[in-house]
Design a protein around this motif. Structure first.
Motif, PDB file in Angstrom:
ATOM      1  N   THR A 101     -29.043-127.031 -64.105  1.00 54.47           N
ATOM      2  CA  THR A 101     -29.226-128.355 -63.527  1.00 54.47           C
ATOM      3  C   THR A 101     -29.257-129.422 -64.618  1.00 54.47           C
ATOM      4  O   THR A 101     -28.712-130.514 -64.455  1.00 54.47           O
ATOM      5  N   THR A 102     -29.879-129.097 -65.746  1.00 56.64           N
ATOM      6  CA  THR A 102     -29.935-130.041 -66.868  1.00 56.64           C
ATOM      7  C   THR A 102     -28.555-130.230 -67.489  1.00 56.64           C
ATOM      8  O   THR A 102     -28.152-131.344 -67.838  1.00 56.64           O
ATOM      9  N   ARG A 103     -27.827-129.120 -67.607  1.00 56.87           N
ATOM     10  CA  ARG A 103     -26.471-129.210 -68.174  1.00 56.87           C
ATOM     11  C   ARG A 103     -25.559-130.047 -67.286  1.00 56.87           C
ATOM     12  O   ARG A 103     -24.710-130.790 -67.771  1.00 56.87           O
ATOM     13  N   ALA A 104     -25.721-129.938 -65.978  1.00 56.13           N
ATOM     14  CA  ALA A 104     -24.898-130.715 -65.051  1.00 56.13           C
ATOM     15  C   ALA A 104     -25.144-132.213 -65.232  1.00 56.13           C
ATOM     16  O   ALA A 104     -24.197-133.016 -65.272  1.00 56.13           O
ATOM     17  N   LYS A 105     -26.417-132.585 -65.357  1.00 50.18           N
ATOM     18  CA  LYS A 105     -26.742-134.003 -65.556  1.00 50.18           C
ATOM     19  C   LYS A 105     -26.235-134.503 -66.901  1.00 50.18           C
ATOM     20  O   LYS A 105     -25.716-135.619 -67.020  1.00 50.18           O
ATOM     21  N   ALA A 106     -26.367-133.667 -67.943  1.00 49.36           N
ATOM     22  CA  ALA A 106     -25.884-134.056 -69.270  1.00 49.36           C
ATOM     23  C   ALA A 106     -24.366-134.219 -69.265  1.00 49.36           C
ATOM     24  O   ALA A 106     -23.821-135.129 -69.915  1.00 49.36           O
ATOM     25  N   TRP A 155     -22.542-135.158 -66.735  1.00 49.35           N
ATOM     26  CA  TRP A 155     -22.250-136.422 -66.054  1.00 49.35           C
ATOM     27  C   TRP A 155     -22.420-137.602 -67.004  1.00 49.35           C
ATOM     28  O   TRP A 155     -21.569-138.500 -67.064  1.00 49.35           O
ATOM     29  N   VAL A 156     -23.505-137.600 -67.757  1.00 51.22           N
ATOM     30  CA  VAL A 156     -23.750-138.686 -68.713  1.00 51.22           C
ATOM     31  C   VAL A 156     -22.666-138.719 -69.790  1.00 51.22           C
ATOM     32  O   VAL A 156     -22.152-139.773 -70.156  1.00 51.22           O
ATOM     33  N   LEU A 211     -22.523-138.611 -58.157  1.00 50.38           N
ATOM     34  CA  LEU A 211     -23.810-138.335 -58.798  1.00 50.38           C
ATOM     35  C   LEU A 211     -24.811-137.639 -57.876  1.00 50.38           C
ATOM     36  O   LEU A 211     -25.501-136.701 -58.313  1.00 50.38           O
ATOM     37  N   ILE A 233     -24.377-133.895 -57.903  1.00 56.25           N
ATOM     38  CA  ILE A 233     -24.782-133.284 -59.166  1.00 56.25           C
ATOM     39  C   ILE A 233     -26.306-133.232 -59.277  1.00 56.25           C
ATOM     40  O   ILE A 233     -26.883-132.275 -59.799  1.00 56.25           O
ATOM     41  N   LEU A 234     -26.979-134.243 -58.758  1.00 49.73           N
ATOM     42  CA  LEU A 234     -28.435-134.293 -58.847  1.00 49.73           C
ATOM     43  C   LEU A 234     -29.112-133.331 -57.871  1.00 49.73           C
ATOM     44  O   LEU A 234     -30.125-132.707 -58.207  1.00 49.73           O
ATOM     45  N   TRP A 235     -28.584-133.207 -56.665  1.00 52.05           N
ATOM     46  CA  TRP A 235     -29.314-132.509 -55.602  1.00 52.05           C
ATOM     47  C   TRP A 235     -28.668-131.220 -55.112  1.00 52.05           C
ATOM     48  O   TRP A 235     -29.323-130.424 -54.432  1.00 52.05           O
TER      49      TRP A 235
END
Length: 506
Positions: A331-336, A338-339, A461, A464-466
């Motif tokens: 989940t952290t890798r997915a958010k990173a 996206w950024v 987004l 990716i978040l949920w």
């Protein structure tokens, strides 16, 4: 082969007849040539029916088919001085691709991976042959027909490729598998681009690509179509942990068509990723025709094409391996990711805005203006920018595939996702090639690209978040009865409540 009934007949599956690992954990493979280990120079290669080997084969099919297509289009105008034939062919290509691609998951699940890939490869051969013919006859109708045919063929090829790439690997390796594929696939375009570069390295006078280049591409696409038949059935694939791909038992056209529509009801959130799908091919007409074909001369276009696809290899490597970085939750890798994508898009296309202000369509179409050569002053800036356009392309494609693969391990569903992806991105491609043929201003095309890329990231987004989880459970992936879940989990060495990779029907 034992079968198990599920609550939904469309999810009936075949499971392995026997476990492929003994109770002590030592891997026991069937006694067949498909599972023999080969050692060379101290390295033991994966068996033939393993996910890495199968992925390499698929990668080389795409190396020789879409790779040669990319090399041809990367030179601008399909290698022709006038981009009209290329624009018509690509408009027809992406128009049929957008329709067939959307339903390609259904056809691929029913017809099988090998048939889909090989049929797709033949389409690339006809496309290349049409430009060879155009060199002598200027038959615009043939190139347009070849483009339309390729759209049908490519829809099946890319759906089959996507299903293998996202469903064969274990969850922890999906990013690396995607990067391996993208690296090998783009190596085809690099090598393909070296052919015209070598032929024209001492020539600055504009001229179309020679017959020899087209013949070379034609031979490679035919080899690629034949190579697809060396793949094994999904039911024969065994991973290195002993788990097998679970295949759907004899799917019917009815079950597959219903399964396509079920995807919208069971996973409606996928619609939020559609703008990212649309953006993923939107920029090719701008990159290839409105920058490379419009601004540079022939030998420089060939060099740019080689570097563009070389940077795709770099981009796929960097993002693919970062997406599988151990020690960081998915989940952290997915958010990173996206950024990182947002930052990359804003920086690269921000620099692109400064470059686009230096020329327009009127300048490019004025034959009195000399196209830029690599020996000209000021070449370095546009050259580096074009490199990073290639890098950003690979980053985008790798992340989108990884996001889809992180949503499910269900191969049937992933085939539908891949079909949606290729269909929608092809609709975008059809629109942009038509816009270029209608002489849209370069600045307007640039703005549409930057806006769509940035906007689609914002729309996607929430998914990716949920919706991206650290692991997808077997219960969530497929609606089995409790008894079937326990039995399949035992056979695939996955604890109840854990995750299992699924590929339903090849």
């Amino acid at each position: 082969m034992a079968t198990h009934e599920s609550k939904d007949a469309s999810h009936e599956v075949n499971t392995p007849e026997h476990s492929v690992a003994d109770p002590n954990g030592a891997l026991e493979l069937p006694n067949s040539w498909k599972y023999r280990r080969v050692s060379l120079f101290g390295y033991t290669f994966p068996w033939y029916a393993s996910p890495p080997t199968q992925l390499v084969i698929v990668s080389f099919v795409c190396f020789m088919c879409p790779g040669m297509f990319n090399a041809l289009n990367g030179m601008g105008g399909g290698g022709q001085m006038d981009a009209t034939a290329n624009n018509h062919a690509n408009t027809a290509l992406y128009s049929t691709f957008s329709v067939v691609g959307f339903f390609a998951g259904t056809f691929t699940n029913k017809l099988g991976i090998r048939t889909a890939l090989s049929f797709g490869g033949i389409g690339y051969s006809v496309y290349v042959a049409s430009f060879l013919c155009y060199n002598h006859t200027h038959n615009l109708g043939f190139t347009t027909f070849a483009g339309a045919l390729l759209g049908v063929c490519a829809g099946l090829l890319w759906c089959a490729q996507g299903a293998i790439m996202m469903s064969y690997p274990p969850e922890a390796s999906k990013g690396r598998y995607i990067s391996w594929f993208w690296m090998i696939f783009n190596l085809g375009a690099v090598i393909g681009g070296l052919i015209p570069l070598g032929q024209n390295i001492h020539t600055t006078t504009p001229k179309p690509v020679t017959d020899g280049t087209y013949v070379g591409f034609l031979v490679l696409t035919l080899i690629g179509a034949a190579l697809a038949w060396t793949l094994v059935d999904a039911k024969a694939v065994i991973r290195d942990d002993g788990s097998k791909v679970i295949v759907m038992k004899h799917p019917s056209w009815k079950s597959e068509i219903l399964g396509l529509w079920e995807t919208f009801f069971t996973d409606p959130y996928i619609i939020a990723l559609f703008p990212m799908f649309l953006a993923s091919n939107w920029f090719y007409a701008y990159h290839f025709t409105e920058i490379n074909g419009a601004y540079f001369n022939l030998r420089t276009r060939a060099l740019n094409s080689v570097v563009y696809y070389s940077m795709q290899i770099v981009g796929a490597y960097v993002f693919g391996f970062a997406l599988d970085f151990k020690g960081v939750r998915r989940t952290t890798r997915a958010k990173a990711a996206w950024v990182a994508l947002l930052a990359l898009i804003m920086i690269v296309w921000g620099c692109g805005l400064k470059f686009q202000r230096t020329y327009d369509r009127a300048w490019a179409e004025d034959e009195a203006n000399v196209k830029k050569d690599w020996s000209d002053p000021g070449f370095a800036g546009p050259f580096v920018l074009y490199m990073f356009y290639g890098f950003a392309d690979a980053a985008w494609q790798t992340c989108v595939y990884w996001f889809m693969g992180a949503l499910t391990n269900n191969g049937r569903k992933l085939a539908n996702f891949a079909g949606f992806y290729k269909g929608i991105q092809s609709a975008g491609g059809a629109i942009t090639w038509a816009l270029d043929d209608n002489k849209i201003s370069y600045m307007n095309m640039f703005a549409s690209n930057w806006g769509l890329l940035a906007g689609s990231l914002l729309v996607g987004l929430p998914v990716i978040l949920w919706k991206v989880e650290d692991s997808v459970s077997l219960e969530k992936d497929i609606k089995f009865t409790d008894e079937t879940i326990d039995e399949v989990a035992a056979k695939t060495h996955v604890a109840r409540g854990g995750s299992v990779d699924v590929s339903e029907k090849v």
